[in-house]
Design an enzyme around this catalytic site. Structure first.
Site, short mmCIF file in Angstrom:
data_model
loop_
_atom_site.label_atom_id
_atom_site.label_comp_id
_atom_site.label_asym_id
_atom_site.label_seq_id
_atom_site.Cartn_x
_atom_site.Cartn_y
_atom_site.Cartn_z
N GLY A 14 -38.44 19.73 -5.63
CA GLY A 14 -37.61 20.80 -6.17
C GLY A 14 -37.67 20.71 -7.69
O GLY A 14 -38.52 20.03 -8.27
N GLY A 17 -37.55 16.94 -9.07
CA GLY A 17 -38.77 16.18 -8.84
C GLY A 17 -39.93 16.74 -9.66
O GLY A 17 -40.73 15.98 -10.22
N ASP A 219 -32.34 13.59 3.11
CA ASP A 219 -33.24 12.52 3.57
C ASP A 219 -33.23 11.31 2.63
O ASP A 219 -33.22 10.17 3.08
CB ASP A 219 -34.67 13.07 3.71
CG ASP A 219 -34.73 14.23 4.69
OD1 ASP A 219 -33.93 14.24 5.65
OD2 ASP A 219 -35.54 15.14 4.49
N GLN A 238 -18.80 20.99 -2.29
CA GLN A 238 -18.36 22.27 -2.82
C GLN A 238 -18.55 23.38 -1.80
O GLN A 238 -19.65 23.59 -1.30
CB GLN A 238 -19.16 22.62 -4.08
CG GLN A 238 -18.78 23.96 -4.67
CD GLN A 238 -19.32 24.11 -6.09
OE1 GLN A 238 -20.47 24.46 -6.29
NE2 GLN A 238 -18.48 23.82 -7.06
N HIS A 240 -18.71 27.13 -1.68
CA HIS A 240 -18.87 28.25 -2.62
C HIS A 240 -17.97 29.38 -2.14
O HIS A 240 -17.99 29.71 -0.95
CB HIS A 240 -20.32 28.69 -2.67
CG HIS A 240 -20.63 29.58 -3.84
ND1 HIS A 240 -20.16 30.86 -3.95
CD2 HIS A 240 -21.34 29.36 -4.98
CE1 HIS A 240 -20.57 31.39 -5.09
NE2 HIS A 240 -21.30 30.50 -5.73
N GLU A 253 -22.14 33.57 -8.15
CA GLU A 253 -20.98 33.69 -9.02
C GLU A 253 -21.25 34.71 -10.14
O GLU A 253 -20.33 35.28 -10.71
CB GLU A 253 -20.71 32.31 -9.62
CG GLU A 253 -19.44 32.18 -10.41
CD GLU A 253 -19.10 30.71 -10.65
OE1 GLU A 253 -19.21 29.91 -9.70
OE2 GLU A 253 -18.76 30.38 -11.79
N HIS A 351 -21.87 24.54 0.03
CA HIS A 351 -22.90 24.91 -0.94
C HIS A 351 -23.53 23.73 -1.64
O HIS A 351 -24.75 23.69 -1.84
CB HIS A 351 -22.23 25.82 -1.99
CG HIS A 351 -23.16 26.36 -3.03
ND1 HIS A 351 -24.31 27.06 -2.70
CD2 HIS A 351 -23.14 26.32 -4.38
CE1 HIS A 351 -24.92 27.43 -3.82
NE2 HIS A 351 -24.24 26.98 -4.85
N GLU A 384 -29.38 16.86 -7.09
CA GLU A 384 -28.27 16.90 -6.14
C GLU A 384 -28.21 15.62 -5.30
O GLU A 384 -27.15 15.21 -4.87
CB GLU A 384 -28.37 18.13 -5.24
CG GLU A 384 -27.11 18.37 -4.41
CD GLU A 384 -27.10 19.69 -3.66
OE1 GLU A 384 -27.92 20.57 -3.98
OE2 GLU A 384 -26.25 19.85 -2.76
N SER A 400 -25.89 22.97 -12.10
CA SER A 400 -26.79 22.20 -11.24
C SER A 400 -28.24 22.36 -11.68
O SER A 400 -29.00 21.40 -11.69
CB SER A 400 -26.62 22.58 -9.77
OG SER A 400 -27.02 23.89 -9.55
#
Lengths: 599, 232
Positions: A14, A17, A219, A238, A240, A253, A351, A384, A400
């Site tokens: 992601g 990474g 994982d 959280q 959302h 948001e 979320h 995360e 985030s």
């Protein structure tokens, strides 16, 4: 089993990474990225609203205000050194993303477009700030693709569609390798390296209604627990405020940032009763609780009074088309309603995981031994999956995407400096644990292999248990016992139910007997991780006898800074709970003392 | 509801075959997507393999060929597909198993067009400026999710899968050619200028018809051709 050797192995492709991989590959470190999906399928792709940085392109701004907002948003559980670091880096790192090609929306000045988001202020809580840098409402997609593209340019080595199974230690208890399953072939790969970075993202699949992708099964967190290391603050999830009702998909948001308003069945813009000053742009935990209360008290919308409406109909249709095209698509596709003409039915949806693998400022994984915290020399975690902790008890929207790139880069820089780089352990490995897991699901394969290997639906026993059913039950249990509002009896009642699931997971077989693209086996490995996180969450939630941020205990409704201004540590062995102090001393400025949190 | 699904397991099957599944009416809910149906079928038969992840049309994992058209399963309503649904893997790529195709060649074409911004030097004090008009040229490009629905619906790609870059890669190429921040547009056009890479496109426009995100690769390719020719 195949083997390969690298300087560094990154698990997860992601935004976190990929940002780390880019840094390492640019510095000629021999780095491999292991991802269970092709990189652009990673869940960063679904982030919508934007990334916070005090660029001040729309109105005056300052990283110090951003820092204050993040600390207040975290309900003072965030570590103030890490938060200062993130907010100071933000401005430069957003410009760096722009340089990498991210197609940010633009202002007439040609600068990056910014929109207001919840919990943002100027002058330490005075007036609304406009801090969230956005590429329409597809910011995560834009960032993920740009980072992947930059990695293509530097030739980063990818193991795509490889599921990482476990961290493997050598005889001296140093982490020396990981085992992965090549989903395409069914082969196992042992990847030795000197440095390891976990960037496996969140685990929203733990809850029934969530905004997360199927792949978000925590994982890396399961791997860390099995290596005897702790997780931190796992009680903080959280919800959302605006997931699509009954389905869960995220409505950014940004929809409220651009002027959208939440309304109950009476058409009342009820947020003014809960957050008189900033109304719909209060922090996410505050808005989600308000929605839950409105529904509980019978003011929900629809036949079953079980949702709330997000009203955008008073906004300029052209603005909706240019600034919020993605959420308009989602609304059209999944509710059949065009938000230009009718409100979107919404309900809070799980979320984001504020907790995760505890790390220091450089992303090095921490553990606690003999009452002392210490960092592992060659294991890192970011994004995360990690808990550094910049989000504390509640994450602000737009932080985030910032977290993943700031700490992705920082961890990689630190890894580069580590002297051990380039001299991986060649000691014998402790393979027993991972071999047991592999054999367990391999055995489950062969036990169920039918002679013709083409089970027709009619042949399958409807009463048989399955990975799918166990996962479904886990998600229901977590929703029932650990949702927006919690209390001790209900949390405790969830634990024996998890025990029953663990028992079922021990016995269940697999119906799919193939080696190639056996996704049932992948789900079995994932489910082991999710179940471990279910325990971590329930035990952590049960231990924290106060209400803070996203953790709302009906039996302890107040925040208690005397007793609970500390992080929770959870070890899976005997479900042991420990703690870690909150860092209230930033790097260069004065700390912010806990105050009542009012919006 | 009846599903006729392409099945192939390379470990046990000499050849692919079709398997018929039934989904009971009681399992079909209003607004249900094709992916929801596939998940129900996978409960019936866990050996049925297909990719999926985000379930909302942004990750691009679950491209399939449904009743002859390439679609993303997660955003295709069952109601669009009738009572008898034929599902096949995306055409033109090798099948790994069932509905899972090997996308290596597709990704290689993408990599070959240098799909990354090459901008002027980085300045930490100010971003590269871009007017809203210049930025608007990227709309319809950057939203691509690399699902492969366009490229695998293209007859030119079926004929020359090794040489024709295909609509997804060319859409990406065009995205950087028209980005006001990129300093290599001429170099990019030169790289695309041969009889196959770009010019195998015969303007059939299956790509545009099949794009689940409503993008228009066909128009982007036409513009690339014009630019290449005018550049000479």
């Amino acid at each position: 089993m195949k083997q390969a050797q690298f300087d560094a192995v990154i698990i997860g492709a992601g935004g976190a990474g990929l940002r780390a991989a880019l840094q390492l590959a640019q510095s000629n470190v021999k780095v491999a990225v292991v991802s269970k999906v092709f990189p652009t399928r990673s869940h960063t792709v679904a982030a919508q609203g934007g990334i916070n940085a005090a660029l001040g392109n729309v109105s005056e701004d300052n990283w110090h205000w951003h820092m204050f907002d993040t600390i207040k948003g975290s309900d003072y559980l965030g570590d103030q050194d890490a938060i200062e670091f993130m907010c100071r880096e933000a401005v430069e790192i957003v410009r760096e993303l722009e340089h990498f090609g991210v197609p940010f929306s633009r202002l007439d000045s040609g600068k990056i477009y910014q929109r207001p988001f919840g919990g943002q202020s100027q002058h330490f809580g005075e007036s609304q700030a406009t801090r969230t840098c956005a590429a329409a409402d597809r910011t995560g997609h834009a960032i993920l693709h740009s980072l992947y593209q930059q990695n293509l340019q530097v030739g980063t080595h990818f193991f795509n569609e490889h599921l990482a199974l476990d961290l493997i230690k050598d005889e001296q208890h140093q982490i020396a390798a990981i085992m992965s399953l090549d989903i395409q072939t069914g082969e196992y790969h042992l990847l030795r390296a000197n440095q390891f970075l976990i960037a496996t993202g969140g685990a929203g699949q733990l809850f029934r209604t969530n905004t997360n992708a199927m792949i978000n099964t925590g994982d890396g967190l399961g791997m860390v627990l099995r290596a005897g290391l702790p997780l931190m603050d796992m009680e903080f999830w959280q919800f959302h405020p605006t997931g699509v009702a009954g389905k869960g998909m995220l409505i950014s948001e940004g929809a409220r940032g651009e002027g959208g308003v939440l309304r109950n069945a009476q058409g009342e813009a009820f947020m003014q009763r809960y957050a008189p000053k900033v109304k719909d742009l209060a922090s996410r935990d505050v808005v989600s609780r308000a929605i839950a209360i409105e529904i509980q008290q019978g003011r929900g919308c629809g036949e079953h009074k079980d949702y709330i409406e997000l009203d955008l109909t008073h906004l300029d249709p052209e603005m909706i088309k240019t600034r919020l095209p993605g959420i308009r698509d989602i609304s059209l596709t999944f509710t059949g309603q065009d938000p230009i003409n009718s409100p979107i039915p919404i309900h809070p949806s799980c979320h984001y995981m504020m907790g995760g693998i505890p790390t220091n400022l450089h992303g090095q994984v921490l553990t606690k031994q003999d009452g002392q915290m210490h960092a592992l020399p060659n294991l890192y975690a970011i994004g995360e999956a990690a808990c550094v902790s910049v989000h504390g008890a509640n994450r602000l929207g737009g932080n985030s995407l910032l977290d993943i790139v700031v700490f992705g880069r920082e961890a990689a820089r630190h890894m580069q400096q580590q002297t051990q780089l380039g001299s991986a352990s060649d000691l014998p490995l402790q393979m027993q644990q991972v071999e047991q897991r592999i054999h367990k699901w391999q055995r489950a394969l062969s036990n169920n292999a039918s002679p013709n290997n083409t089970p027709l639906s009619a042949n399958i026993n409807d009463n048989a248990d399955s990975i799918y059913l166990i996962k479904q039950d886990l998600q229901r249990i977590m929703e029932q016992h650990c949702g927006v509002f919690r209390d001790a009896p209900n949390l405790a009642a969830g634990l024996p139910k998890l025990d029953a699931l663990a028992e079922r997971l021990n016995k269940v077989g697999l119906e799919d007997s193939a080696q190639v693209f056996n996704l049932e086996r992948v789900q079995a490995f994932e489910l082991e991780n999710l179940l471990a996180l279910g325990y971590a969450t329930l035990h952590s939630a049960l231990s924290r006898q106060e209400s803070r941020g996203a953790h709302s205990r009906v039996d302890f409704p107040e925040r208690d800074d005397q007793a609970w201004l500390k992080h929770t540590l959870y070890f899976s062995e005997n479900h042991r709970i420990d703690d870690k102090p909150v860092n209230l001393s930033p790097l260069t400025v004065d700390g912010f003392k806990p105050k009542p949190r009012v919006y | 509801m009846e599903f006729i699904i392409y099945r192939f397991n390379p470990e046990t099957d000499k050849a692919p075959y079709n398997q018929t599944y039934q989904l009971d009416k009681t399992q079909i809910k209003p607004g249900m997507m094709l992916l929801d149906a596939l998940k129900h079928l996978k409960q019936q038969d866990p050996s049925l393999s297909f990719r999926s992840s985000c379930q909302e049309g942004v990750c691009g994992s679950d491209g399939v060929n449904a009743n002859g058209q390439n679609k993303l399963a997660c955003i295709t309503p069952l109601s669009e597909l009738g009572n008898k649904i034929s599902l096949r893997p995306l055409p033109g790529l090798p099948v790994i198993r069932d509905l899972v195709v090997d996308m290596t060649q597709f990704y290689e074409h993408y990599e070959r067009v240098a799909p990354y911004l090459q901008a002027d030097e980085f300045n930490a004090d100010v971003e590269h400026l871009q007017t809203p008009m210049e930025r608007a040229k990227l709309d319809g490009h950057y939203e691509c999710i690399l699902c492969g629905c366009c490229t695998t619906s293209c007859p030119s790609f079926w004929w020359n899968p090794d040489k024709f870059a295909g609509p997804a890669a060319l859409l990406a190429a065009h995205r950087f050619v028209v980005d006001s921040r990129d300093i290599q547009p001429k170099q990019r056009l030169k790289q695309l200028d041969d009889a196959y890479t770009t010019f195998r496109c015969r303007n059939i426009q299956n790509c545009t018809a099949s794009c689940p995100k409503g993008l228009d690769p066909s128009a982007a390719i036409s513009d690339l051709k014009h630019r290449i020719i005018n550049d000479d």
